[in-house]
Structures are given as structure tokens and as C-alpha cells.
Design a protein around this motif. Structure first.
Motif, PDB file in Angstrom:
ATOM      1  N   LEU A  19       0.825  -1.206   0.000  1.00  0.00           N
ATOM      2  CA  LEU A  19       0.000   0.000   0.000  1.00  0.00           C
ATOM      3  C   LEU A  19       0.862   1.259   0.000  1.00  0.00           C
ATOM      4  N   MET A  87      -5.366  -0.432  -5.092  1.00  0.00           N
ATOM      5  CA  MET A  87      -5.341  -0.091  -3.666  1.00  0.00           C
ATOM      6  C   MET A  87      -6.667  -0.474  -2.999  1.00  0.00           C
ATOM      7  N   GLU A  91      -6.904  -3.156  -0.023  1.00  0.00           N
ATOM      8  CA  GLU A  91      -7.475  -2.797   1.279  1.00  0.00           C
ATOM      9  C   GLU A  91      -8.675  -3.689   1.614  1.00  0.00           C
ATOM     10  N   LYS A  94      -7.300  -7.022   2.638  1.00  0.00           N
ATOM     11  CA  LYS A  94      -6.726  -6.920   3.985  1.00  0.00           C
ATOM     12  C   LYS A  94      -7.836  -6.930   5.040  1.00  0.00           C
TER      13      LYS A  94
END
Length: 218
Positions: A19, A87, A91, A94
Motif C-alpha cells: 500500500l 489499492m 485494502e 486486507k
């Protein structure tokens, strides 16, 4: 289990590093886009000046370079869009991984608690509590039971004796003569005739009491 615990921080570190790298690349592309925007604007100004100077060939060259810069700006915009998409996906992955890990930890903790708390132990504990409660109830009942001379008293006889006492007290009250407090003498001013005191009307209960006293006197 140990490998999982050791691998989890490494995975999180890799995700954070990726990231950070994407953020740096995005900032670099934005700076390049800003530079190209300034160059394209400068070529437009040059083209205007050449047009005023009647230099058509030079003005056209400026417009060509402006279009080249605009094509590069378009490419950079596509690159930024892809990085933003990457991204967002990273995210989201994650967050999904962290959610799964949290659920897995919760399930393991619940399993451990269920293993430590056996249903047979719960039943045994409840039986012990019920037994202790019953024992305490018996102890309290035993302490409340009268002992010695008090245990030989007859409750019916005591109640009958109490009724006799109440009847005797009521009879004494009926036999007492009715006494009335003397009326206080009033000061009569000179020259005025004193008025007779108005006799008070006796109540029905006083009349009945007087009649009863008269009968007993006979």
C-alpha cells in the motif's frame, strides 16, 4: 499454529508495504501529470503568440506538442485509475483477512471455554447448589422450632386466654360511669341577663351505656 502466528505479521507487513508503494507511485504520477499540464498550457500560449506573429507553421508545431502532452496526461490518468483500483482491492482483501482471523480467534476461544466447561460439571454444580439450599432451609426451620418449656405451650389455649382478657377489658370499659367535665363559668357583663348553657345532646352510644348502668344498679 506457530507457523500461522509467525506468518500473520509477515502478511500484514507485506500488505502495508504494498500500500505504501502504491501511494508513492500515485503521488509520482500526479506530479508528472501536473508538469505535463503546465507544458501543454505553455504550448497553447506559444501558439497564440505565433498566431499573432503570422507564423502559422510554428503555431501548428506548438499545437502538435500540446496534443502529445495531452496523450501522456491521458495515459497517466489511466495509470492512476489502475493504481486506485489496486489499492481498493488490496485494502478490501486486507479487511477480509483481518475479519476472518478475528472470527477464527473467536471460534477458538469459544471452543476452549466450552472445553473447560463440561455439561456434566454444570449439572453437578447445580445439584450441589440445590442440596446446600435445601440443607440451609432445614437448618432455618430447626432453629425456628420452639424448645424447652415454650415447646409445651398450646397455641389454642393461649388464643382462648387472650380472648378472655379482651372480653374482660371491654366489660370494664362498659361499667365505667360516664364523666363529663364541668362547664367553665362565663363572666357576664353588668346589665345583661346570663344565658342558660345549651344542654349537649347525648349520643346513642352514651344513652345505651346509661341504660346499661341503670339496669346493673337495679
Amino acid at each position: 499454529m506457530i507457523a500461522r502466528l509467525l506468518g500473520k505479521p509477515k502478511q500484514e507487513a507485506n500488505a502495508l508495504t504494498t500500500l505504501d508503494k502504491l501511494n508513492e507511485t500515485l503521488e509520482m504520477l500526479e506530479k508528472k501529470e501536473g508538469v505535463l499540464q503546465k507544458k501543454a498550457s505553455a504550448e497553447v500560449e506559444k501558439a497564440k503568440e505565433y498566431t499573432k506573429a503570422k507564423n502559422k507553421r510554428a503555431a501548428i508545431q506548438c499545437l502538435k506538442r500540446k496534443r502529445l502532452y495531452e496523450e501522456q496526461i491521458g495515459q497517466l490518468a489511466n495509470f492512476q485509475l489502475r493504481i486506485h483500483d489496486q489499492m481498493i482491492m488490496l485494502e478490501g482483501a486486507k479487511a477480509t483477512t483481518e475479519t476472518v482471523d478475528a472470527l477464527r480467534s473467536g471460534a477458538a476461544a469459544m471452543k476452549a471455554m466450552q472445553k473447560a466447561t463440561n455439561i456434566d460439571d454444570v449439572d453437578k454444580t447445580m445439584d450441589e447448589i440445590n442440596e446446600q439450599t435445601e440443607n440451609m432451609k432445614q437448618i432455618q426451620e430447626a432453629l425456628a422450632t420452639p424448645i424447652g418449656a415454650a415447646a409445651d405451650f398450646d397455641e389454642d389455649e393461649l388464643e382462648a386466654e387472650l380472648e378472655e382478657l379482651e372480653g374482660a377489658e371491654l366489660e370494664d370499659q362498659l361499667l365505667q360511669p360516664a364523666t363529663t367535665a364541668p362547664a367553665a363559668s362565663e363572666q357576664v357583663p353588668a346589665g345583661r341577663v346570663p344565658t342558660r348553657p345549651t344542654p349537649q345532646k347525648r349520643t346513642q352510644e352514651e344513652d345505651e351505656l346509661a341504660a346499661l348502668q341503670a339496669e346493673m344498679a337495679l
